[in-house]
Design a protein around this motif. Sequence first.
Motif, PDB file in Angstrom:
ATOM      1  N   LEU A  38     -19.007  27.874  -3.008  1.00  0.00           N
ATOM      2  CA  LEU A  38     -18.901  28.648  -1.834  1.00  0.00           C
ATOM      3  C   LEU A  38     -17.841  29.387  -1.669  1.00  0.00           C
ATOM      4  O   LEU A  38     -16.590  28.648  -2.721  1.00  0.00           O
ATOM      5  N   HIS A  39     -17.835  30.422  -1.182  1.00  0.00           N
ATOM      6  CA  HIS A  39     -16.256  31.436  -1.022  1.00  0.00           C
ATOM      7  C   HIS A  39     -15.596  30.964   0.661  1.00  0.00           C
ATOM      8  O   HIS A  39     -16.862  30.527   1.343  1.00  0.00           O
ATOM      9  N   VAL A  40     -14.547  30.923   0.572  1.00  0.00           N
ATOM     10  CA  VAL A  40     -14.174  30.435   1.254  1.00  0.00           C
ATOM     11  C   VAL A  40     -12.840  31.428   1.644  1.00  0.00           C
ATOM     12  O   VAL A  40     -12.317  31.228   0.497  1.00  0.00           O
ATOM     13  N   GLU A  41     -11.823  31.049   2.670  1.00  0.00           N
ATOM     14  CA  GLU A  41     -11.179  31.838   2.615  1.00  0.00           C
ATOM     15  C   GLU A  41      -9.524  31.003   3.378  1.00  0.00           C
ATOM     16  O   GLU A  41      -9.834  30.358   4.078  1.00  0.00           O
ATOM     17  N   ASP A  45     -15.028  28.509   9.721  1.00  0.00           N
ATOM     18  CA  ASP A  45     -16.085  28.827   8.739  1.00  0.00           C
ATOM     19  C   ASP A  45     -17.152  28.290   8.993  1.00  0.00           C
ATOM     20  O   ASP A  45     -17.231  26.781   8.121  1.00  0.00           O
ATOM     21  N   PRO A  46     -18.364  28.679   8.662  1.00  0.00           N
ATOM     22  CA  PRO A  46     -20.033  28.075   8.709  1.00  0.00           C
ATOM     23  C   PRO A  46     -19.569  27.306   6.926  1.00  0.00           C
ATOM     24  O   PRO A  46     -20.552  26.849   6.513  1.00  0.00           O
ATOM     25  N   ASN A  47     -19.757  28.178   5.744  1.00  0.00           N
ATOM     26  CA  ASN A  47     -19.113  27.218   4.772  1.00  0.00           C
ATOM     27  C   ASN A  47     -18.558  26.858   4.172  1.00  0.00           C
ATOM     28  O   ASN A  47     -19.266  25.686   3.444  1.00  0.00           O
ATOM     29  N   PHE A  48     -17.019  26.937   5.067  1.00  0.00           N
ATOM     30  CA  PHE A  48     -16.287  25.452   4.861  1.00  0.00           C
ATOM     31  C   PHE A  48     -17.026  24.623   6.018  1.00  0.00           C
ATOM     32  O   PHE A  48     -16.918  23.236   4.928  1.00  0.00           O
ATOM     33  N   ARG A  49     -17.536  24.479   6.396  1.00  0.00           N
ATOM     34  CA  ARG A  49     -18.473  23.169   7.443  1.00  0.00           C
ATOM     35  C   ARG A  49     -19.688  22.581   6.487  1.00  0.00           C
ATOM     36  O   ARG A  49     -19.603  21.506   6.102  1.00  0.00           O
ATOM     37  N   ARG A  50     -20.003  23.307   5.816  1.00  0.00           N
ATOM     38  CA  ARG A  50     -20.654  23.166   4.723  1.00  0.00           C
ATOM     39  C   ARG A  50     -20.429  22.938   3.652  1.00  0.00           C
ATOM     40  O   ARG A  50     -20.979  21.727   3.230  1.00  0.00           O
ATOM     41  N   MET A  51     -19.174  23.156   3.461  1.00  0.00           N
ATOM     42  CA  MET A  51     -18.822  22.459   2.172  1.00  0.00           C
ATOM     43  C   MET A  51     -18.233  21.328   2.795  1.00  0.00           C
ATOM     44  O   MET A  51     -18.375  19.808   1.715  1.00  0.00           O
ATOM     45  N   LYS A  52     -17.280  21.015   3.794  1.00  0.00           N
ATOM     46  CA  LYS A  52     -17.781  19.757   4.058  1.00  0.00           C
ATOM     47  C   LYS A  52     -18.630  18.457   4.099  1.00  0.00           C
ATOM     48  O   LYS A  52     -18.389  17.222   3.640  1.00  0.00           O
ATOM     49  N   GLU A  53     -19.589  19.175   4.557  1.00  0.00           N
ATOM     50  CA  GLU A  53     -21.052  18.066   4.946  1.00  0.00           C
ATOM     51  C   GLU A  53     -21.106  17.301   3.751  1.00  0.00           C
ATOM     52  O   GLU A  53     -21.906  16.501   2.737  1.00  0.00           O
TER      53      GLU A  53
END
Length: 470
Positions: free
Chosen positions: A120-123, A230-238
């Motif tokens: 995923l892409h994150v900032e 960030d939704p992507n960051f939350r998915r990455m943590k899950e």
Amino acid sequence: MAEKNTERRHLINVIKFEGEDDALVWKHPVEDFNLGSQLIVHESQEALFFRDGQALDLFGPGRYLLETDRLPMLGKIYELPAGGQSPFHSEVYFISLATQMGIKWGTDTKVRLFDPASGLHVELGASGEFSIRVTDSRQLLLRVVGTASSLGQEDLLGGGKGFFRAMVMTQVKSYLAQAIKDNGINVLEIDERLLELSAALRERINGSLGEYGLTMPEFYVSRVVTPDDDPNFRRMKEQYAEQYLTVRQEEIRCKEAEAAAERRAVEAYTDARMKILGAQGEAEALKIQKAAEAEAYRMQAEAEAQEMRMKGYSYQQETARQVGMEAMKNGIAGEGSGGLGEIAGLGVTLGAMGGVMNLTKEALNPVLNCAENAGRTVSAAISDSWDCTCGQKAVTSNFCPNCGAKRPLPAAAGTWDCTCGEKGISSNFCPNCGAKRPAPSAAETWSCSCGQREISGNFCPNCGKKRGES
């Protein structure tokens, strides 16, 4: 007022640093000096002397008298008139060589990057502190300070106008994204790699600062700002949490399996040890039992022998008496008639009767000797025969007349044969199958060295020898 300032400039006789403590470069406000003035440079400082905008002498720590012989570059170019008046415009810059600590920095915008672990892409944002030190005073003044009156920490990175802000931010943003991608760093675990990132960034930034006479002894990335909304960051943590739980569960199962295997091994070892101890205990108990039985037999035999000695006859005579009494009960004639059987029966019966009726030895000796010899011959012939495995019975020769098999060797005293087929065993357990030696029965027979076989009592009826004596 202008005249007073001019007069003050010409009257100054001590030149020293009077700037702020965090200043890297500070220019003395007085620009024209009299010859003979004193220049004081403190430790961790240098002073650069300018004349008409040209950098001339560089002074280290100490006290200096501004004379012609102490200003060689000035002395070569100018002839100084008498009277102590300076004929030229001069400037002095003080440069701090001390390391400036605790200078803060931070990225002005987020760094967009690709997380290799989740795809995923994150900032991310980053911030921290650094220290800075001057390595080349002349180069710093000529390339950075110019005609400015000072250079402080704020001028390096502060307020969006710092000289090196754009360079530092570009290096941080570029290398942070590159390091995460090239090294496969999980964004959620980036705090574990801060020292590694800090050292690499310091090296890259110093490569650019060196040409300006500066260096960063320390550069620290102390915080990485993650986009928690960030939704992507939350998915990455899950995803990371699920992966961690899965790995942890597998580790727990492995530990449980190892503990169970170790427990089974301990139980098996304990069971084996208990069996060994049980077998050793049984063997020791059997040994004690047999020793007690042997001692009881010995004491009984000694008692019987003592009794017979007190009565005045031997065990052989007592045995003959008992045989005679049995013969008298059943009649003098035996089962067979005629020939050797009658003589043997007669001999035994007469011998027994002689013991019973107290006949004289001289009267019965011829008959008894003849009968005993005949009986001994028959008994030896019968006891010396053997049965072959082919079915031939009562073989007296050394080889079977039916199949030619050789007479088997007599079993050694004290040995036994196991039901599994192992023969001539002398130990208490069968070496082939581990079966225990059977307990001897009361009717167990033995053979005497005199030739008498299948004796059930404790003494040989032929020679009177005790069971077990050689």
